[in-house]
Design a protein around this motif. Structure first.
Motif, PDB file in Angstrom:
ATOM      1  N   GLY A   1       0.819  -1.203   0.000  1.00 21.81           N
ATOM      2  CA  GLY A   1       0.000   0.000   0.000  1.00 21.81           C
ATOM      3  C   GLY A   1       0.852   1.251   0.000  1.00 21.81           C
ATOM      4  N   GLY A   2       0.176   2.390   0.029  1.00 22.54           N
ATOM      5  CA  GLY A   2       0.886   3.660   0.051  1.00 22.54           C
ATOM      6  C   GLY A   2      -0.069   4.827   0.114  1.00 22.54           C
ATOM      7  N   ALA A   3       0.452   6.007  -0.176  1.00 18.00           N
ATOM      8  CA  ALA A   3      -0.309   7.247  -0.055  1.00 18.00           C
ATOM      9  C   ALA A   3      -1.611   7.213  -0.853  1.00 18.00           C
ATOM     10  CB  ALA A   3       0.554   8.426  -0.497  1.00 18.00           C
ATOM     11  N   ALA A   4      -1.620   6.541  -1.981  1.00 14.51           N
ATOM     12  CA  ALA A   4      -2.836   6.470  -2.808  1.00 14.51           C
ATOM     13  C   ALA A   4      -3.982   5.760  -2.091  1.00 14.51           C
ATOM     14  CB  ALA A   4      -2.526   5.775  -4.132  1.00 14.51           C
ATOM     15  N   ASP A   5      -3.676   5.010  -1.033  1.00 10.95           N
ATOM     16  CA  ASP A   5      -4.706   4.281  -0.285  1.00 10.95           C
ATOM     17  C   ASP A   5      -5.252   5.063   0.909  1.00 10.95           C
ATOM     18  OD1 ASP A   5      -4.616   1.695  -1.726  1.00 10.95           O
ATOM     19  OD2 ASP A   5      -2.537   1.696  -1.001  1.00 10.95           O
ATOM     20  N   ALA A   6      -4.738   6.254   1.132  1.00 13.25           N
ATOM     21  CA  ALA A   6      -5.095   7.004   2.348  1.00 13.25           C
ATOM     22  C   ALA A   6      -6.601   7.228   2.485  1.00 13.25           C
ATOM     23  CB  ALA A   6      -4.333   8.324   2.397  1.00 13.25           C
ATOM     24  N   ALA A   7      -7.273   7.614   1.433  1.00 17.68           N
ATOM     25  CA  ALA A   7      -8.718   7.875   1.530  1.00 17.68           C
ATOM     26  C   ALA A   7      -9.476   6.606   1.926  1.00 17.68           C
ATOM     27  CB  ALA A   7      -9.253   8.439   0.216  1.00 17.68           C
ATOM     28  N   ALA A   8      -9.116   5.475   1.330  1.00 21.62           N
ATOM     29  CA  ALA A   8      -9.782   4.216   1.667  1.00 21.62           C
ATOM     30  C   ALA A   8      -9.511   3.830   3.113  1.00 21.62           C
ATOM     31  CB  ALA A   8      -9.328   3.109   0.726  1.00 21.62           C
TER      32      ALA A   8
ATOM     33  N   ARG B   1     -11.580   5.867   5.418  1.00 21.30           N
ATOM     34  CA  ARG B   1     -12.952   5.325   5.431  1.00 21.30           C
ATOM     35  C   ARG B   1     -13.031   4.133   6.378  1.00 21.30           C
ATOM     36  NH1 ARG B   1     -15.547   1.101   3.873  1.00 21.30           N
ATOM     37  NH2 ARG B   1     -13.805   0.236   2.693  1.00 21.30           N
ATOM     38  N   LEU B   2     -12.019   3.235   6.328  1.00 20.20           N
ATOM     39  CA  LEU B   2     -12.008   2.093   7.244  1.00 20.20           C
ATOM     40  C   LEU B   2     -11.998   2.564   8.691  1.00 20.20           C
ATOM     41  CD1 LEU B   2      -9.449  -0.436   5.700  1.00 20.20           C
ATOM     42  CD2 LEU B   2     -11.944  -0.591   5.704  1.00 20.20           C
ATOM     43  N   MET B   3     -11.202   3.600   8.976  1.00 17.83           N
ATOM     44  CA  MET B   3     -11.145   4.129  10.339  1.00 17.83           C
ATOM     45  C   MET B   3     -12.512   4.678  10.752  1.00 17.83           C
ATOM     46  SD  MET B   3      -9.647   4.801  13.202  1.00 17.83           S
ATOM     47  CE  MET B   3      -7.893   4.579  12.987  1.00 17.83           C
ATOM     48  N   ALA B   4     -13.163   5.434   9.879  1.00 18.15           N
ATOM     49  CA  ALA B   4     -14.478   6.001  10.202  1.00 18.15           C
ATOM     50  C   ALA B   4     -15.498   4.895  10.481  1.00 18.15           C
ATOM     51  CB  ALA B   4     -14.956   6.904   9.059  1.00 18.15           C
ATOM     52  N   VAL B   5     -15.479   3.854   9.666  1.00 15.68           N
ATOM     53  CA  VAL B   5     -16.401   2.727   9.872  1.00 15.68           C
ATOM     54  C   VAL B   5     -16.106   2.045  11.202  1.00 15.68           C
ATOM     55  CG1 VAL B   5     -17.028   0.423   9.009  1.00 15.68           C
ATOM     56  CG2 VAL B   5     -16.858   2.358   7.423  1.00 15.68           C
TER      57      VAL B   5
ATOM     58  N   ALA C   1     -11.709  -4.102  -3.677  1.00  8.34           N
ATOM     59  CA  ALA C   1     -11.966  -3.023  -2.714  1.00  8.34           C
ATOM     60  C   ALA C   1     -11.098  -3.210  -1.470  1.00  8.34           C
ATOM     61  CB  ALA C   1     -13.441  -3.017  -2.315  1.00  8.34           C
ATOM     62  N   VAL C   2     -10.638  -2.101  -0.914  1.00 11.24           N
ATOM     63  CA  VAL C   2      -9.811  -2.153   0.290  1.00 11.24           C
ATOM     64  C   VAL C   2     -10.651  -2.676   1.452  1.00 11.24           C
ATOM     65  CG1 VAL C   2      -8.492  -0.781   1.961  1.00 11.24           C
ATOM     66  CG2 VAL C   2      -8.284  -0.319  -0.491  1.00 11.24           C
TER      67      VAL C   2
END
Length: 166
Positions: A7-14, A17-21, A64-65
């Protein structure tokens, strides 16, 4: 099928989202002592930094992540340092939608594989140990052994370690 990739910076948004869930799920069950009842801007920045600046591994299900693990070569300052080279799990998150599929355990196995590849003899992690030992028990079930407990600003935690065979 679960696929684990770098993984890397491109996965930050996903990952945010996991953290919010995860935070919402924990709060709905009266377990907000772990990460609070909402994701703060500071927590979002922390998660982004972990994925961008640490060694990150992402689990995907159908593209999907579905989980993330980040590793560093040393422990955070709030836990006792290791007495030997280590890999430290700084973040492990999985999507509740895929509960029971072994995603967290698979990511931890990837951490052990990375330690073996690097010639490192131990993988360590700390986790929330307040309320009960559910999370501690998860790590125990993945082969980790408790090293000790700590408290940081009212947050109770446990440090666990898993030896890595060459």
């Amino acid at each position: 099928m679960v696929v684990i990739r770098r993984g890397g910076a491109a996965d930050a948004a996903a990952v945010r989202r996991l953290m919010a869930v995860a935070v919402r799920w924990l709060a709905e069950r009266g377990r907000s002592a772990q990460w609070g009842s909402e994701v703060t801007p500071e927590r979002e920045e922390q998660v982004t930094t972990f994925v961008r600046d640490h060694e990150a591994w992402v689990a995907e299900v159908d593209g999907a992540v579905a989980g993330v693990l980040t590793l560093t070569p040393e422990s955070p300052d709030y836990v006792p340092g290791a007495t030997e080279p280590e890999l430290y799990v700084r973040l492990l998150l999985t999507d509740r939608e895929h509960k029971g599929r072994g995603i967290g355990a698979a990511l931890l196995e990837r951490a052990v594989e990375r330690a073996r590849e690097e010639g490192v003899g131990v993988v360590r992690v700390d986790c929330f140990a307040g309320l009960d030992d559910r999370l501690v028990d998860f790590y125990r079930g993945c082969g980790f052994v408790e090293q000790g407990r700590f408290e940081r600003r009212g947050w109770r935690g446990c440090v666990l370690a898993r030896r890595v065979e060459p």
